[in-house]
Design an enzyme around this catalytic site. Structure first.
Site, mmCIF file in Angstrom:
data_model
loop_
_atom_site.group_PDB
_atom_site.id
_atom_site.type_symbol
_atom_site.label_atom_id
_atom_site.label_comp_id
_atom_site.label_asym_id
_atom_site.label_seq_id
_atom_site.Cartn_x
_atom_site.Cartn_y
_atom_site.Cartn_z
ATOM 1 N N THR A 187 0.834 -1.201 0.000
ATOM 2 C CA THR A 187 0.000 0.000 0.000
ATOM 3 C C THR A 187 0.869 1.252 0.000
ATOM 4 O OG1 THR A 187 -1.731 -1.186 1.199
ATOM 5 C CG2 THR A 187 -1.804 1.226 1.290
ATOM 6 N N GLN A 247 0.549 -9.107 -6.335
ATOM 7 C CA GLN A 247 0.065 -10.492 -6.488
ATOM 8 C C GLN A 247 0.963 -11.335 -7.384
ATOM 9 O OE1 GLN A 247 -2.413 -12.132 -4.980
ATOM 10 N NE2 GLN A 247 -3.009 -10.346 -3.775
ATOM 11 N N SER A 253 5.098 -6.658 -2.048
ATOM 12 C CA SER A 253 4.854 -6.770 -0.618
ATOM 13 C C SER A 253 5.333 -8.115 -0.088
ATOM 14 C CB SER A 253 3.347 -6.618 -0.360
ATOM 15 O OG SER A 253 3.074 -6.842 1.000
ATOM 16 N N GLY A 254 5.867 -8.123 1.136
ATOM 17 C CA GLY A 254 6.443 -9.342 1.711
ATOM 18 C C GLY A 254 5.425 -10.426 2.045
ATOM 19 N N HIS A 255 4.294 -10.010 2.612
ATOM 20 C CA HIS A 255 3.402 -11.035 3.187
ATOM 21 C C HIS A 255 2.574 -11.782 2.149
ATOM 22 C CE1 HIS A 255 -0.646 -8.922 3.294
ATOM 23 N NE2 HIS A 255 0.132 -7.884 3.060
ATOM 24 N N THR A 271 14.152 4.502 10.890
ATOM 25 C CA THR A 271 15.027 3.349 11.116
ATOM 26 C C THR A 271 14.461 2.142 10.380
ATOM 27 O OG1 THR A 271 15.662 4.222 13.257
ATOM 28 C CG2 THR A 271 16.019 1.865 12.909
ATOM 29 N N CYS A 303 -16.802 -7.006 1.801
ATOM 30 C CA CYS A 303 -17.283 -7.155 3.172
ATOM 31 C C CYS A 303 -16.273 -6.641 4.179
ATOM 32 C CB CYS A 303 -17.595 -8.611 3.464
ATOM 33 S SG CYS A 303 -16.237 -9.714 3.069
HETATM 34 C C1 PLP Z 1 -2.274 -6.978 -0.892
HETATM 35 C C2 PLP Z 1 -2.198 -6.035 -2.016
HETATM 36 C C3 PLP Z 1 -1.759 -4.721 -1.830
HETATM 37 C C4 PLP Z 1 -1.407 -4.168 -0.469
HETATM 38 O O1 PLP Z 1 -0.223 -4.684 0.063
HETATM 39 P P1 PLP Z 1 0.038 -4.535 1.639
HETATM 40 O O2 PLP Z 1 1.451 -4.987 1.816
HETATM 41 O O3 PLP Z 1 -0.948 -5.408 2.324
HETATM 42 O O4 PLP Z 1 -0.124 -3.099 1.994
HETATM 43 C C5 PLP Z 1 -1.666 -3.901 -2.933
HETATM 44 N N1 PLP Z 1 -1.990 -4.345 -4.155
HETATM 45 C C6 PLP Z 1 -2.415 -5.597 -4.372
HETATM 46 C C7 PLP Z 1 -2.726 -6.039 -5.760
HETATM 47 C C8 PLP Z 1 -2.546 -6.485 -3.312
HETATM 48 O O5 PLP Z 1 -2.985 -7.723 -3.535
#
Ligand code: PLP
Length: 396
Positions: free
Chosen positions: A73, A180, A200-202, A238, A326
């Site tokens: 994000t 994604q 994004s890492g997660h 940091t 939702c």
């Molecule tokens: C999950 C997602 C995000 C946001 O990433 P975060 O690390 O959760 O802030 C942005 N774009 C897409 C396409 C996502 O699937």
């Protein structure tokens, strides 16, 4: 034993064991601030650079082009806001799509309030943009094209290289939200003419709260966060040392087995799609059949409520996601499903399942059996379905 089948990998993933192990020392023994001068802490700066290099290599980028952020994000916000600001003398027009993640769409809405003009491209019934519509949308004042690499709801993979070529030809910067796609399919920033990229890492078995923005050398980008000199003075604060180390490890692991893993996930996924379409009447698969992330299933099931289906799946230990927003407390159908032309009532009966490598064929058979059983139950209670069957017979 109680069932637990996790089918929401597009929402988040578990960090791999090796990722957590790599991170742990940075909370305790190796706690030093990377900006400190003494060797004990400065060592962490070197480790951060190694992670940066691993990530840069995975994209065919240079390590100084990778800026760590607090997630996807933030990277999306930064790319759009900063390009709008830095290139305001060139123009004030941005082109994006109707199916972007809210991190892009809500940033665009904010920028519109600041006087930036935004074009939201349509998509076809499979979620693909039209390159001719893109060309036609370009104005002399266009400074940025931002199109997601792959959609988080329906899995459709956009024609990124072709978009990059158009942007390059017209001298316009190209940003892609690859959150994604990164780790699931190959991405090369030079070959695809990508100037900025968010990840994004997660979403790839790394930790939450860490991401990066790739910024091609020569592209002017200012800081989103002001403060110290971290991240080449562009992203102060940091460093999230453990997060960066974990992200680097996750990327290393994801890249090492990407092809084999994606192939395996895809074959489990395809078998499930085939069964669903064959065995459950009045179901449609959303998203492009071929140009699709290997782990994505998104279906609309007529005459049922997606929310009811989700709750009943949850009671069987199955975690999935629906087609309505939702999470934001609203019951509006997803903007993505509306953009591909689904009527509200069909969009409401939608289900997204995003697989991971741990999901087996046996699990998916149980999931399909469960969906079948629940759909029959829900339809049996539906007066709409009753009327429909009376009028059309059971085997239309
Ligand atoms: C999950 C997602 C995000 C946001 O990433 P975060 O690390 O959760 O802030 C942005 N774009 C897409 C396409 C996502 O699937």
């Amino acid at each position: 034993m109680e069932q637990f089948i996790y089918l929401d990998h597009a929402a988040t993933t578990a960090a791999r064991k090796e990722v957590v192990e790599a991170m742990l020392p940075y909370f305790t023994n190796q706690f030093g601030n990377p900006s400190s001068v003494y060797g004990f802490a400065a060592k962490n700066k070197i480790e951060i650079q190694k992670a940066r290099e691993t990530i840069a290599d995975s994209l065919g980028a240079k390590k100084e082009e990778i800026y760590f952020t607090a997630g996807g994000t933030e990277a999306d916000n930064w790319a759009l806001k900063s390009i709008a600001e830095m290139y305001c003398t060139k123009g004030n027009h941005i082109i994006t799509t109707k199916i972007e993640h809210h991190a892009i769409l809500h940033t665009c809405e904010y920028l519109e309030k600041q006087g930036v003009a935004v074009t939201y491209l349509n998509v076809d019934e499979n979620g693909l943009i039209d390159l001719e519509e893109l060309r036609a949308a370009i104005r002399p004042t266009t400074i940025l094209i931002s199109v997601m690499f792959a959609n988080n709801e329906i899995g459709t993979i956009e024609p990124i290289k072709e978009i990059g070529e158009i942007a390059k030809e017209k001298g316009i910067l190209f940003h892609t939200d690859a959150v994604q796609a990164y780790g699931q399919i190959p991405i090369q920033v030079d070959e695809m003419h990508i100037d900025l990229l968010s990840a994004s890492g997660h979403k790839l078995n790394g930790p939450k709260g860490i991401g990066f923005l790739y910024v091609r050398n020569g592209v002017k980008i200012g800081p989103l966060i002001h403060g110290g000199a971290q991240e080449r003075r562009r992203r102060a604060g940091t460093e999230n040392v453990s997060g960066i180390i974990g992200f680097g490890k996750a990327v290393e692991l994801a890249m090492a087995d990407m092809e084999a893993r994606s192939r395996k996930v895809q074959s489990v996924r395809d078998a499930a799609i085939e069964r669903i379409l064959k065995e459950i009447p009045y179901v449609r698969l959303n998203g492009d059949r071929k140009r699709r992330l290997p782990n994505n299933i998104n279906i609309s099931i007529q005459f049922i409520e997606g929310e009811s289906l989700l709750i009943m799946l949850d009671m069987k230990g199955i975690c999935a996601s629906s087609g309505s927003a939702c999470t934001s407390g609203s019951l509006d159908p997803s903007h993505v499903l509306l953009a591909i032309g689904l009527p509200h009532e069909i969009a409401h009966g939608s289900l997204r399942m995003t697989l991971g490598e741990e999901n087996t064929k046996e699990e998916m058979d149980f999931v399909v059996d469960s969906i079948k059983e629940i759909v029959e139950k829900l339809r049996a209670m539906s007066p709409l379905y009753d009327d429909f069957v009376k009028q059309n017979g059971r085997n239309v």
